[in-house]
Motif scaffolding. Structure first.
Motif, PDB file in Angstrom:
ATOM      1  N   CYS A  72       0.836  -1.210   0.000  1.00 17.16           N
ATOM      2  CA  CYS A  72       0.000   0.000   0.000  1.00 17.16           C
ATOM      3  C   CYS A  72       0.862   1.248   0.000  1.00 17.16           C
ATOM      4  O   CYS A  72       0.590   2.202  -0.718  1.00 17.16           O
ATOM      5  N   ALA A  73       1.892   1.253   0.832  1.00 16.58           N
ATOM      6  CA  ALA A  73       2.773   2.419   0.894  1.00 16.58           C
ATOM      7  C   ALA A  73       3.458   2.648  -0.438  1.00 16.58           C
ATOM      8  O   ALA A  73       3.642   3.781  -0.868  1.00 16.58           O
ATOM      9  N   ALA A  74       3.825   1.582  -1.115  1.00 19.32           N
ATOM     10  CA  ALA A  74       4.481   1.721  -2.407  1.00 19.32           C
ATOM     11  C   ALA A  74       3.530   2.296  -3.451  1.00 19.32           C
ATOM     12  O   ALA A  74       3.958   2.977  -4.374  1.00 19.32           O
ATOM     13  N   SER A  75       2.232   2.042  -3.308  1.00 13.61           N
ATOM     14  CA  SER A  75       1.272   2.556  -4.286  1.00 13.61           C
ATOM     15  C   SER A  75       0.977   4.034  -4.064  1.00 13.61           C
ATOM     16  O   SER A  75       0.460   4.701  -4.933  1.00 13.61           O
ATOM     17  N   TRP A  76       1.284   4.561  -2.899  1.00 12.45           N
ATOM     18  CA  TRP A  76       1.068   5.963  -2.595  1.00 12.45           C
ATOM     19  C   TRP A  76       2.363   6.697  -2.830  1.00 12.45           C
ATOM     20  O   TRP A  76       3.217   6.805  -1.970  1.00 12.45           O
ATOM     21  N   GLU A  77       2.517   7.200  -4.008  1.00 12.10           N
ATOM     22  CA  GLU A  77       3.751   7.909  -4.308  1.00 12.10           C
ATOM     23  C   GLU A  77       3.447   9.299  -4.833  1.00 12.10           C
ATOM     24  O   GLU A  77       2.341   9.588  -5.262  1.00 12.10           O
ATOM     25  N   CYS A  78       4.430  10.114  -4.781  1.00 16.13           N
ATOM     26  CA  CYS A  78       4.323  11.493  -5.222  1.00 16.13           C
ATOM     27  C   CYS A  78       5.263  11.661  -6.413  1.00 16.13           C
ATOM     28  O   CYS A  78       6.468  11.497  -6.272  1.00 16.13           O
ATOM     29  N   THR A  79       4.717  11.984  -7.541  1.00 15.94           N
ATOM     30  CA  THR A  79       5.532  12.094  -8.748  1.00 15.94           C
ATOM     31  C   THR A  79       5.859  13.563  -9.039  1.00 15.94           C
ATOM     32  O   THR A  79       5.175  14.468  -8.550  1.00 15.94           O
ATOM     33  N   PRO A  80       6.898  13.799  -9.841  1.00 16.96           N
ATOM     34  CA  PRO A  80       7.198  15.183 -10.234  1.00 16.96           C
ATOM     35  C   PRO A  80       6.015  15.861 -10.919  1.00 16.96           C
ATOM     36  O   PRO A  80       5.796  17.065 -10.752  1.00 16.96           O
ATOM     37  N   SER A  81       5.217  15.099 -11.654  1.00 10.01           N
ATOM     38  CA  SER A  81       4.058  15.709 -12.315  1.00 10.01           C
ATOM     39  C   SER A  81       2.981  16.101 -11.303  1.00 10.01           C
ATOM     40  O   SER A  81       2.270  17.091 -11.508  1.00 10.01           O
ATOM     41  N   ASP A  82       2.866  15.345 -10.204  1.00 10.62           N
ATOM     42  CA  ASP A  82       1.936  15.730  -9.136  1.00 10.62           C
ATOM     43  C   ASP A  82       2.328  17.089  -8.559  1.00 10.62           C
ATOM     44  O   ASP A  82       1.489  17.952  -8.343  1.00 10.62           O
ATOM     45  N   TRP A  83       3.638  17.238  -8.312  1.00  9.20           N
ATOM     46  CA  TRP A  83       4.158  18.485  -7.744  1.00  9.20           C
ATOM     47  C   TRP A  83       3.957  19.644  -8.717  1.00  9.20           C
ATOM     48  O   TRP A  83       3.495  20.724  -8.341  1.00  9.20           O
ATOM     49  N   ALA A  84       4.265  19.434  -9.981  1.00  8.04           N
ATOM     50  CA  ALA A  84       4.103  20.487 -10.996  1.00  8.04           C
ATOM     51  C   ALA A  84       2.634  20.884 -11.131  1.00  8.04           C
ATOM     52  O   ALA A  84       2.306  22.076 -11.203  1.00  8.04           O
ATOM     53  N   ARG A  85       1.743  19.901 -11.136  1.00  7.34           N
ATOM     54  CA  ARG A  85       0.305  20.171 -11.257  1.00  7.34           C
ATOM     55  C   ARG A  85      -0.201  20.944 -10.033  1.00  7.34           C
ATOM     56  O   ARG A  85      -0.974  21.894 -10.159  1.00  7.34           O
ATOM     57  N   TYR A  86       0.271  20.554  -8.840  1.00 10.40           N
ATOM     58  CA  TYR A  86      -0.121  21.242  -7.613  1.00 10.40           C
ATOM     59  C   TYR A  86       0.324  22.702  -7.653  1.00 10.40           C
ATOM     60  O   TYR A  86      -0.465  23.608  -7.361  1.00 10.40           O
ATOM     61  N   LYS A  87       1.592  22.940  -8.014  1.00  3.59           N
ATOM     62  CA  LYS A  87       2.099  24.313  -8.052  1.00  3.59           C
ATOM     63  C   LYS A  87       1.330  25.154  -9.065  1.00  3.59           C
ATOM     64  O   LYS A  87       1.040  26.324  -8.800  1.00  3.59           O
TER      65      LYS A  87
END
Length: 116
Positions: A16-31
């Motif tokens: 489960c922990a491995a499936s919850w990841e934060c990608t560079p695109s997540d960060w870019a989209r958030y910003k």
């Protein structure tokens, strides 16, 4: 038998922990979505790490919500990249007052109040 159960639980948590990841695109989209800009690469990295940790916590909470373990589902906000200290500073600077639950009255205090 107990060891097998423990290993199964640990393996499930790791998966489960491995499936919850934060990608560079997540960060870019958030910003982009919240118009976030930082003064330096160091500040950007700090807030990215805070964001990623928070995303993992959000995913874990919402997984628990789906399973009925918690009562509240949470989501990403404009504060997801802020540390708890930064969030508290923001609240104070914008006039938010955290409401605290009143302390429960102890039995002795109830008796004292009745006598008055």
């Amino acid at each position: 038998m107990k060891l097998n159960l423990i290993l199964l639980v640990v393996a499930t948590l790791v998966a489960c922990a491995a499936s919850w990841e934060c990608t560079p695109s997540d960060w870019a989209r958030y910003k982009k979505e919240y118009n976030k800009y930082y003064d330096s690469n160091e500040a950007d990295l700090f807030h990215k790490n805070t964001f990623c940790e928070t995303i993992i916590n959000i995913e874990a909470n919402n997984h628990d919500f789906t399973n009925g373990a918690v009562n509240t589902k949470i989501s990403v906000t404009a504060f997801t990249d802020l540390s708890p200290t930064e969030q508290e500073e923001y609240r104070k600077s914008h006039g938010f007052i955290r409401k605290r639950k009143p302390k429960p009255i102890k039995k002795e205090e109830e008796d004292d109040q009745e006598e008055e």
